[in-house]
Design a protein around this motif. Structure first.
Motif, short mmCIF file in Angstrom:
data_model
loop_
_atom_site.label_atom_id
_atom_site.label_comp_id
_atom_site.label_asym_id
_atom_site.label_seq_id
_atom_site.Cartn_x
_atom_site.Cartn_y
_atom_site.Cartn_z
N SER A 99 7.93 33.10 17.54
CA SER A 99 8.88 32.45 18.45
C SER A 99 10.31 32.62 17.96
CB SER A 99 8.55 30.97 18.58
OG SER A 99 7.34 30.78 19.24
N ALA A 100 10.50 32.48 16.66
CA ALA A 100 11.84 32.65 16.09
C ALA A 100 12.35 34.08 16.28
CB ALA A 100 11.84 32.27 14.62
N MET A 101 11.47 35.05 16.10
CA MET A 101 11.88 36.45 16.28
C MET A 101 12.22 36.74 17.73
SD MET A 101 12.05 37.46 13.28
CE MET A 101 12.44 39.15 13.56
N GLY A 141 13.42 34.55 19.75
CA GLY A 141 14.71 33.91 19.95
C GLY A 141 15.86 34.73 19.41
N LEU A 142 15.71 35.24 18.19
CA LEU A 142 16.78 36.04 17.60
C LEU A 142 17.02 37.34 18.36
CD1 LEU A 142 16.06 35.48 13.82
CD2 LEU A 142 17.92 34.53 15.18
N ALA A 143 15.99 37.83 19.04
CA ALA A 143 16.14 39.04 19.84
C ALA A 143 16.67 38.74 21.24
CB ALA A 143 14.80 39.76 19.95
N CYS A 144 16.91 37.46 21.55
CA CYS A 144 17.41 37.02 22.86
C CYS A 144 16.45 37.42 23.98
CB CYS A 144 18.81 37.55 23.13
SG CYS A 144 20.02 37.02 21.92
N LYS A 145 15.16 37.24 23.72
CA LYS A 145 14.13 37.55 24.70
C LYS A 145 13.48 36.27 25.21
CE LYS A 145 14.54 41.99 24.31
NZ LYS A 145 15.05 42.78 25.40
N CYS A 146 12.68 36.40 26.25
CA CYS A 146 11.97 35.27 26.84
C CYS A 146 11.11 34.59 25.79
CB CYS A 146 11.11 35.75 28.00
SG CYS A 146 10.02 34.50 28.68
N PRO A 147 11.14 33.25 25.72
CA PRO A 147 10.34 32.58 24.70
C PRO A 147 8.84 32.64 24.96
CG PRO A 147 11.54 30.97 26.02
CD PRO A 147 11.99 32.33 26.45
N ARG A 148 8.41 32.91 26.19
CA ARG A 148 6.97 32.96 26.49
C ARG A 148 6.40 34.36 26.29
NH1 ARG A 148 4.72 30.49 31.95
NH2 ARG A 148 5.90 32.18 32.90
N CYS A 149 6.99 35.37 26.93
CA CYS A 149 6.41 36.72 26.85
C CYS A 149 7.07 37.60 25.78
CB CYS A 149 6.48 37.41 28.21
SG CYS A 149 8.16 37.85 28.74
N SER A 189 19.69 31.26 21.52
CA SER A 189 18.36 31.71 21.94
C SER A 189 17.29 31.33 20.92
CB SER A 189 18.36 33.21 22.21
OG SER A 189 18.73 33.93 21.06
N LEU A 190 17.63 31.26 19.63
CA LEU A 190 16.69 30.79 18.63
C LEU A 190 16.30 29.34 18.90
CD1 LEU A 190 15.14 31.02 15.93
CD2 LEU A 190 17.25 30.36 14.80
N LEU A 191 17.27 28.50 19.18
CA LEU A 191 16.96 27.10 19.47
C LEU A 191 16.16 26.96 20.77
CD1 LEU A 191 20.18 25.23 18.33
CD2 LEU A 191 18.00 25.44 17.17
N ILE A 192 16.43 27.81 21.75
CA ILE A 192 15.66 27.79 22.99
C ILE A 192 14.21 28.17 22.71
CG2 ILE A 192 15.32 29.03 25.18
CD1 ILE A 192 18.44 29.18 25.33
N PHE A 199 10.92 25.78 23.17
CA PHE A 199 9.76 26.16 23.97
C PHE A 199 8.48 26.13 23.13
CE2 PHE A 199 6.80 29.33 25.64
CZ PHE A 199 6.67 28.89 26.95
N HIS A 200 8.55 26.62 21.91
CA HIS A 200 7.37 26.67 21.05
C HIS A 200 6.82 25.28 20.76
CE1 HIS A 200 4.69 28.19 17.93
NE2 HIS A 200 5.07 27.15 17.21
N HIS A 201 7.70 24.35 20.50
CA HIS A 201 7.28 22.99 20.13
C HIS A 201 7.15 22.07 21.33
CE1 HIS A 201 7.38 23.77 15.87
NE2 HIS A 201 8.57 24.31 15.99
N LYS A 202 7.32 22.63 22.53
CA LYS A 202 7.19 21.86 23.78
C LYS A 202 8.08 20.62 23.75
CE LYS A 202 2.46 23.46 24.37
NZ LYS A 202 2.38 24.30 23.21
#
Length: 133
Positions: free
Chosen positions: A17-19, A21-29, A112-115, A119-122
């Protein structure tokens, strides 16, 4: 035996999830774009369709960046002042670009990391719970 249950879903780890976020990608997919602009979020993921309406990082990313950048810039400025004692205009020439670089460049990735971690921790807003008396 329970035949209706399918194979267990593979849960993403905090590191994955952190990676994402750092890549500025969708937290789900982990593939769709998170941003439509520099800090403007897209309405939803263009790959998996995740609605980004739940996202609320507030001032968290800015506070983390200010604290980190402030420590770096102040430490550098103090070292240069004690060692070389340059004039004040030279301090401005040295530290203003460093301040801009250490605050603006990592801000998008920190948000995006915090997002992704939210998402990961709901994460959800706090609620009052009725307690039995």
């Amino acid at each position: 035996m329970n035949d209706t249950a399918g194979p267990p879903k593979s849960e993403t780890t905090v590191l994955q999830s952190a990676m994402r976020g750092l890549a500025c990608k969708c937290p789900r997919c982990g593939q769709g774009k998170l941003y439509a602009g520099f800090l403007t979020l897209a309405p939803s993921c263009d790959r998996c369709g995740l609605d980004y309406a739940f996202i609320d990082t507030g001032d968290g990313p800015a506070i983390f960046i200010i604290m980190l950048a402030g420590g770096i810039v102040v430490a550098c400025a103090l070292i240069v002042e004690v060692k070389y004692q340059p004039p004040y205009w030279l301090h401005a020439v040295l530290w203003l670009p460093l301040i801009l670089a250490t605050t603006l460049l990592p801000l998008r990735a920190m948000k995006s990391l915090l997002i992704a971690l939210q998402f990961h921790h709901k994460a959800a807003p706090g609620r009052l719970v009725d307690r039995a008396k």
